[in-house]
Design an enzyme around this catalytic site. Structure first.
Site, PDB file in Angstrom:
ATOM      1  N   ASP A 911      70.967  29.928  45.165  1.00  0.00           N
ATOM      2  CA  ASP A 911      71.413  28.678  44.552  1.00  0.00           C
ATOM      3  C   ASP A 911      70.737  27.491  45.218  1.00  0.00           C
ATOM      4  O   ASP A 911      70.625  27.439  46.448  1.00  0.00           O
ATOM      5  CB  ASP A 911      72.936  28.552  44.692  1.00  0.00           C
ATOM      6  CG  ASP A 911      73.516  27.527  43.734  1.00  0.00           C
ATOM      7  OD1 ASP A 911      72.720  26.889  43.012  1.00  0.00           O
ATOM      8  OD2 ASP A 911      74.741  27.366  43.702  1.00  0.00           O
ATOM      9  N   LYS A 980      81.843  15.986  47.986  1.00  0.00           N
ATOM     10  CA  LYS A 980      80.810  16.861  47.425  1.00  0.00           C
ATOM     11  C   LYS A 980      80.513  16.556  45.962  1.00  0.00           C
ATOM     12  O   LYS A 980      79.348  16.393  45.570  1.00  0.00           O
ATOM     13  CB  LYS A 980      81.228  18.329  47.563  1.00  0.00           C
ATOM     14  CG  LYS A 980      80.211  19.281  46.943  1.00  0.00           C
ATOM     15  CD  LYS A 980      80.630  20.737  47.068  1.00  0.00           C
ATOM     16  CE  LYS A 980      79.607  21.638  46.389  1.00  0.00           C
ATOM     17  NZ  LYS A 980      79.977  23.077  46.487  1.00  0.00           N
ATOM     18  N   ASP A1139      69.892  25.791  38.110  1.00  0.00           N
ATOM     19  CA  ASP A1139      69.161  25.805  39.377  1.00  0.00           C
ATOM     20  C   ASP A1139      69.578  26.971  40.266  1.00  0.00           C
ATOM     21  O   ASP A1139      69.234  27.012  41.446  1.00  0.00           O
ATOM     22  CB  ASP A1139      69.363  24.489  40.129  1.00  0.00           C
ATOM     23  CG  ASP A1139      70.814  24.268  40.513  1.00  0.00           C
ATOM     24  OD1 ASP A1139      71.695  24.855  39.858  1.00  0.00           O
ATOM     25  OD2 ASP A1139      71.080  23.495  41.450  1.00  0.00           O
TER      26      ASP A1139
END
Length: 1241
Positions: A911, A980, A1139
């Site tokens: 990742d 985050k 991604d």
């Protein structure tokens, strides 16, 4: 550009005024001229098609008396031209093709007048007194007939009547003739340019699509008379929206019936419409000649000669023509009458992708080793036949996972009751549909107008009824929005219609032959092949060119038509599906009541139509708990490898229509761009690689999940509980005097929250039910996910419910169908992957994570052996189900005789660490930022989220010392989790407002945090997060601001932001100011608010806010596609979730090397400079001569902004950045493991 307000009054003797305060807003530079469509001296309203939803309401404001003299002269010019044309003749003036813009004006008395503004003025005016006088007698006679006809069919509230020419009008004509000479002098001074607005083109395009699809439906239903009648009427009325392809429908139909004389008449109509025959026209003519017995060679020669004069060659006919059934053979037969030895010359598209990023990839294919499918040719052919059967049926019925529950007496009773009711509903709907079709078939026979009748004939009546019954079964208790449900119903009809067309065109037989040959090239026991699947497929199609074309022989229904068709079906359902009110409670009075009903609700401030089931139906469905689920065929994964994408319109499913690019309903701009794009080979090949990955189900894990699902679920593990666990809705009486107003308000909120919670639980439960049921249906199958992409190039599996982009539950049960041995390092990668899934050790190196995994082997093996009865260590992971699957794989591997030879099907994920910031750091050559997101090698992996959290904490400590109250309240609260989401999304355009909501949500999850401080704390923290990111990523904000400002100026200039990715994919942002469309739908005759399709002006706010994230997403997708292509050529299994890249444990190191190399290759390109050059060429080609000073300043500002590329890091830093990444790739290739974590965390 100044606007002229012209007030034109057309007077008729002894009659009412033709216009009342009518003025048209005009541009002096454009010099538009009013052109009124007249018949018998009066304005005739051009009727609108019933599905034309988009209408303009234009207000006309008279010009002030103090207008300039020049503007008055211009006003006089337009008035004279309109008046002269009004008195000219009794025929309707046909407006020049593609040079008019319809304006629908509502005037006093609710009469709608169609006014058309011509973009050019004729150099001379041919209106004469003699001509007007000669037509007077004929006019009078025709008008008397028109009056008698009108008396039989009176028009309510009519304000415009037929007018007779009198002697006074002839005198007026003389005066106007004299003034017309002045008009011609005015117009001869300049050469006006034709200007068509985007809205006009879109409106004409929608009408053209509606006419085209209507004719196609008539021909498909063999209603030739209706099709011919519509073509003649539209030919007279709507020439400007007609093109040659519309006429070609009738030409093709006449060719089938060998009627060459009638085709000649269609060619005359083409000339009347100022159109030229195209390739399709001549193709049908040759087909007709081929069907004609003993066709004279001179006739064929004359046709071929005319084709040559038009610049069309015979090879073009066979290379570009679209054929159905035996059309190609008939065309070839006609040609060989005069050229017996002729054979078509067909060439395979060998053009290579022009992008420099993949130039070597396509020119050095001899070095590639493309993987073959691990199936024999016979197995693939059997799978193809099975998939073909499913798609021909268009639907598939599977068992629900709830079928494993024991059947109670009440469940059996309710299931039988529902089955009996469905039979009654089917009979009722079938009768109502047939009666409605009879009415539609006989309406508008005199003054013909198109309706929905042909679309109701393309399928069998029972098929429409089955679609309606299924939609009732799927209707949630809370109901569904009217537009969504109508779109669903119309879409299902469109899918079946498309499949039926392919069957009728004999495409299925040809597809079978081509796929058999294709399997011979890709099967493990087939012939060897060193080309890509797309190239293989194209070569086979070229070699087997005889017979019908695979694509292009069918037409989809326009979005507006599908919407109205869905509305029609909903109207039938609401009015004809009934149920007895006492069916569940005999104490109620027995009467028939509607099963579903139409109501209104509010979404924000908009009133939205809603379809809701009666509570009796919801209760019956809840108690019956039926065990069958019916899905559309495209919802299920494919049972055979997908058809390779070989063009914009061909790929993925066998018969089911599929889009290469996902777009909003009714939007066509992306489709136009893709069709204009010359070469998309790299994009298509990447999609094919993703779709060629075969999957299977982890049956052991699926059984565990299903057991928990049927046992009341588990919220902690992501399995929603059944609706029976939903909170009960409290009942209270608003009239109860014992409750105070505050108590009533509290109880009302409690009831609303309980209702909302129940709706959410039902939605989540059904979503999980669909996923698990599909997985259970495929438990013994091997399947594939065909892929397509959104407008930015991000790829997605086509099946919507069950795919690897889903939740933790869905990903956990999916494993590769092809297994590979673990090799020397495969088991280590699986252990590291397990630690990553737990969310622990984020700051540890790969060696540290591997060491931690070895210390907890006891917990890992216990989780694998006793998942529900042991220590349950796996349940504490961030992704618990994937962690459990990983534990089982590790247990099987370590217990095998030789772990290095253990065949693993388990996908290992790599990742990206804040991928958006990685691209920004690379674009800006920001070494500090690149280090924080693992673009450079480090001893330990960097965590940007923890870094921002640490910086925010430093800011907080400083503020707390300075006495900031909220900083003191936040002591000990700031963590990685709090910041985050905001850090992750700030590169994708999140605003401070959105960031504050994200942080607020995290603060609410913290036990003990004072609720009264949440607002101030979230506002304070979002400011610190943004400031921290500015300090860490200096170049990121500059690039983001440049992209935002560029998009703002582009959209203000009236354009949508458009660019091209490094792989050549055109991207255009689909954000427009949607026009509100209020449509009086069939349901109760009530107005329904439908959103527009976005064909208006660009939405500046959305365009500028979306450009930075969309541009980064397009780079992200480019990098993924490059990695995909090179992994495929290296023989790797590769799958991506944006991604996050997946592959076998054996090939993780190889995939990581390819990933880094392609990232460096991508960012070695001058991406920002190339973007700047493209935008300047696209939007700054030249300043208009007639532009005012203000426009000149805006143009110069736009050009300056687009040409000023943000400064990036120093040249030395650039070299260091590229060299470091290149050296890193070399180290990784040599087996260095610790540095392998610099890009992925």
């Amino acid at each position: 550009m100044s606007l002229l307000r012209v007030c034109a009054f057309a007077k008729c003797l002894n009659r009412r005024s033709l216009f009342e305060q009518c003025a048209v807003r005009l541009s002096r530079a454009d010099r538009f001229v009013l052109c009124v469509s007249l018949r018998d001296g009066a304005v005739r309203r051009i009727s609108e098609t019933p599905w034309q939803l988009q209408r303009k309401n234009i207000s006309f404001v008279p010009k002030r008396e103090d207008a300039k003299k020049l503007e008055l002269k211009q006003s006089l010019l337009h008035v004279l031209e309109a008046r002269i044309q009004q008195l000219q003749s009794d025929t309707v003036l046909d407006v020049q093709h593609a040079k008019t813009q319809p304006l629908i004006k509502t005037i006093k008395g609710h009469k709608k007048v169609s006014v058309e503004t011509s973009a050019g003025v004729s150099s001379t005016v041919t209106s004469t007194v003699a001509g007007a006088a000669a037509g007077t007698a004929a006019k009078t006679q025709k008008e008397s007939k028109g009056k008698r006809k009108e008396s039989k069919n009176p028009t309510p509230k009519q304000t415009v009547a037929d007018a007779k020419l009198s002697s006074e009008e002839l005198v007026e004509v003389k005066e106007l003739e004299r003034l017309s000479q002045q008009l011609s002098q005015f117009t001869s001074l300049s050469n006006p340019q034709v200007l068509q607005r985007d809205s006009e083109r879109a409106e004409c395009g929608d009408l053209y699509k509606s006419i085209f699809s209507y004719l196609e439906a008539c021909v498909f239903a063999e209603d030739f008379q209706r099709a011919q009648r519509l073509l003649i009427i539209q030919h007279k009325r709507k020439k400007k929206v007609m093109n040659t392809n519309v006429y070609n429908i009738m030409i093709r139909m006449l060719a089938k019936h060998n009627n060459l004389n009638q085709i000649g008449r269609i060619f005359i109509m083409l000339e009347e419409a100022n159109l030229k025959p195209n390739l399709g026209s001549y193709c049908s003519v040759l087909e007709c000649m081929g069907r004609k017995p003993n066709c004279p060679p001179t006739v064929v020669t004359r046709c071929l000669t005319r084709m040559e004069e038009e610049g069309l060659s015979l090879d073009d006919v066979f290379r570009k023509g679209v054929f159905r059934q035996d059309e190609r053979d008939m065309v070839l037969k006609a040609v060989q009458i005069v050229q017996p030895d002729y054979q078509p010359s067909l060439k395979t598209d060998t053009e290579q992708c022009s992008s420099s990023l993949v130039h070597d990839y396509y020119t050095q294919q001899s070095d590639h080793r493309y993987p073959k499918l691990d199936f024999s040719q016979e197995e693939l052919q059997q799978r193809f036949k099975k998939q073909l059967t499913i798609e021909q049926d268009c639907t598939i019925t599977i068992d629900s996972v709830e079928a494993k529950k024991p059947i109670t007496e009440n469940m059996a009773k309710m299931r039988k009751l529902l089955a009996d009711q469905r039979v009654l509903w089917q009979k009722s709907l079938l009768q109502a549909l047939r009666e409605s079709k009879k009415i539609l078939a006989n309406t508008n026979t005199v003054d013909y107008k198109p309706n929905l009748y042909p679309y109701l004939c393309v399928l069998e009546d029972k098929e429409y009824v089955d679609i309606m019954i299924q939609s009732i079964d799927e209707l949630p208790p809370s109901g569904e929005a009217l537009k969504i449900l109508a779109k669903y119903l119309g879409g299902r009809v469109n899918t079946k219609y498309s499949v039926r067309q392919k069957q009728h065109n004999q495409t299925v037989e040809k597809l079978n032959n081509i796929y058999d040959t294709y399997t011979d090239l890709v099967a493990k026991d087939g012939k060897g092949c060193d080309t890509l699947p797309r190239e293989q497929w194209c070569k086979i199609v070229t070699d087997q060119s005889s017979g019908p074309s695979l694509q292009g022989g069918e037409s989809d229904l326009p979005f507006i038509v599908t919407l109205e068709l869905g509305m029609y079906m909903l109207d039938l359902m609401v009015n004809n599906v009934k149920i007895n009110s006492d069916i569940l409670n005999p104490d109620f009075n027995k009467k028939l009541i509607p099963l579903i009903y139409h109501m209104y609700t509010f979404r924000s401030t908009r009133q939205v139509g809603f379809i809701k089931p009666h509570p009796i139906l919801s209760q019956m469905q809840l108690e019956a708990m039926e065990t069958k689920l019916t899905f559309d065929s495209y919802v299920m994964p494919m049972l055979c490898p997908p058809v390779p994408w070989n063009s914009v319109k061909s790929g993925a499913y066998l018969l089911t229509p599929s889009q290469l690019m996902r777009t909003a309903e009714g939007a066509t701009q992306h489709e136009v761009l893709l069709e204009q794009c010359q070469n998309l080979h790299a994009v298509l090949d990447a999609l094919n690689q993703l779709g060629n990955c075969a999957w299977r189900i982890n049956k052991l894990l699926l059984d565990i999940i299903i057991s928990i699902f049927n046992d009341r679920g588990n919220d902690k593990l992501g399995i929603p509980p059944p609706l029976s666990e939903a909170p009960k809705i409290p009942y209270f009486s608003p009239q109860d005097p014992s409750n105070t107003s505050s108590e009533k308000a509290h109880m009302k909120r409690e009831a609303s929250n309980a209702r909302k919670k129940g709706t959410e639980m039902h939605s989540l439960r059904m979503d999980t039910l669909y996923k698990l049921s599909i997985a259970n249906c495929l438990r013994d199958e091997i399947f594939w996910f065909p892929h397509n992409m959104d407008f930015r190039g991000r790829t997605y599996p086509c099946p919507p419910h069950f795919n690897h982009l889903g939740s933790d539950v869905t990903r956990a049960v999916l494993v590769f169908a092809d297994g590979k041995p673990l090799g020397p390092k495969g088991l280590d990668w699986i252990k590291i992957h397990l630690v990553n899934l737990t969310g622990l050790k984020k700051k540890s190196s790969l060696e540290g994570r591997l060491e931690y995994a070895n210390t907890i082997m006891e917990d890992i093996l216990d989780s694998a052996d006793n998942p529900l009865t042991g220590k349950k260590w796996w349940m504490n992971a961030e992704e618990p189900w994937q962690a459990l699957g990983c534990c089982m794989e590790i247990a099987n591997a370590v217990r095998s005789p030789d772990p290095t030879r253990f065949i693993s099907h388990f996908p290992v994920h790599q990742d990206g660490s804040c991928n958006g910031l990685q691209h920004y750091a690379a674009l800006g050559r920001d070494v500090i930022g690149a280090t924080s997101v693992n673009l450079t090698p480090c001893e330990l992996p960097q965590d940007v989220y923890s870094g921002v959290a640490q910086q925010v904490e430093e800011f907080r400590v400083r503020d707390a010392k300075n006495g900031v109250k909220i900083a003191k309240v936040l002591e000990g609260v700031i963590s990685r989790k709090v910041v985050k989401q905001t850090v992750m999304t700030v590169v994708y355009g999140v605003t401070r407002f959105g960031g504050r909501l994200q942080i607020e949500k995290r603060l609410k999850e913290i036990d003990g945090f004072p609720k009264e401080h949440i607002w101030d704390a979230s506002r304070y923290l979002v400011r610190l997060v943004f400031n921290g990111l500015k300090e860490m990523f200096t170049g990121t904000r500059e690039i983001q601001e440049w992209l935002t400002e560029s998009a703002k100026l582009i959209s203000k200039a009236g354009h949508s932001v458009q660019w091209v990715t490094p792989l050549g994919l055109p991207v255009i942002q689909p954000y427009h100011c949607t026009r509100r469309i209020v449509r009086s739908v069939l349901l109760c005759g009530s107005p329904e608010d439908l959103n527009g399709t976005g064909s208006g002006m660009p939405d500046t706010v959305k365009q500028k806010n979306a450009f930075p994230p969309n541009f980064i997403h397009s780079l992200d997708s480019t990098h993924m596609m490059l990695t995909s292509l090179h992994c495929y050529s290296a023989g790797l299994a590769f799958v991506s979730v944006h991604d996050c890249f997946w592959t076998h444990a054996l090939t993780v190191d190889t995939m990581n090397k390819i990933c880094r190399e392609q990232f460096v290759a991508l960012h070695s390109q001058p991406i920002l400079q190339e973007l700047s050059n493209y935008l300047v060429r696209k939007y700054c080609t030249g300043i208009p001569v007639e532009a005012k000073k203000k426009k000149t300043q805006e143009y110069l500002e736009l050009r300056m902004c687009l040409a000023t590329v943000p400064q990036t890091g120093q040249c030395v830093c650039v070299c260091v950045f590229v060299c470091v990444c290149s050296c890193l790739a070399a180290l990784l290739f040599q087996g260095t493991k610790i540095q392998g974590d610099d890009l992925f965390s």
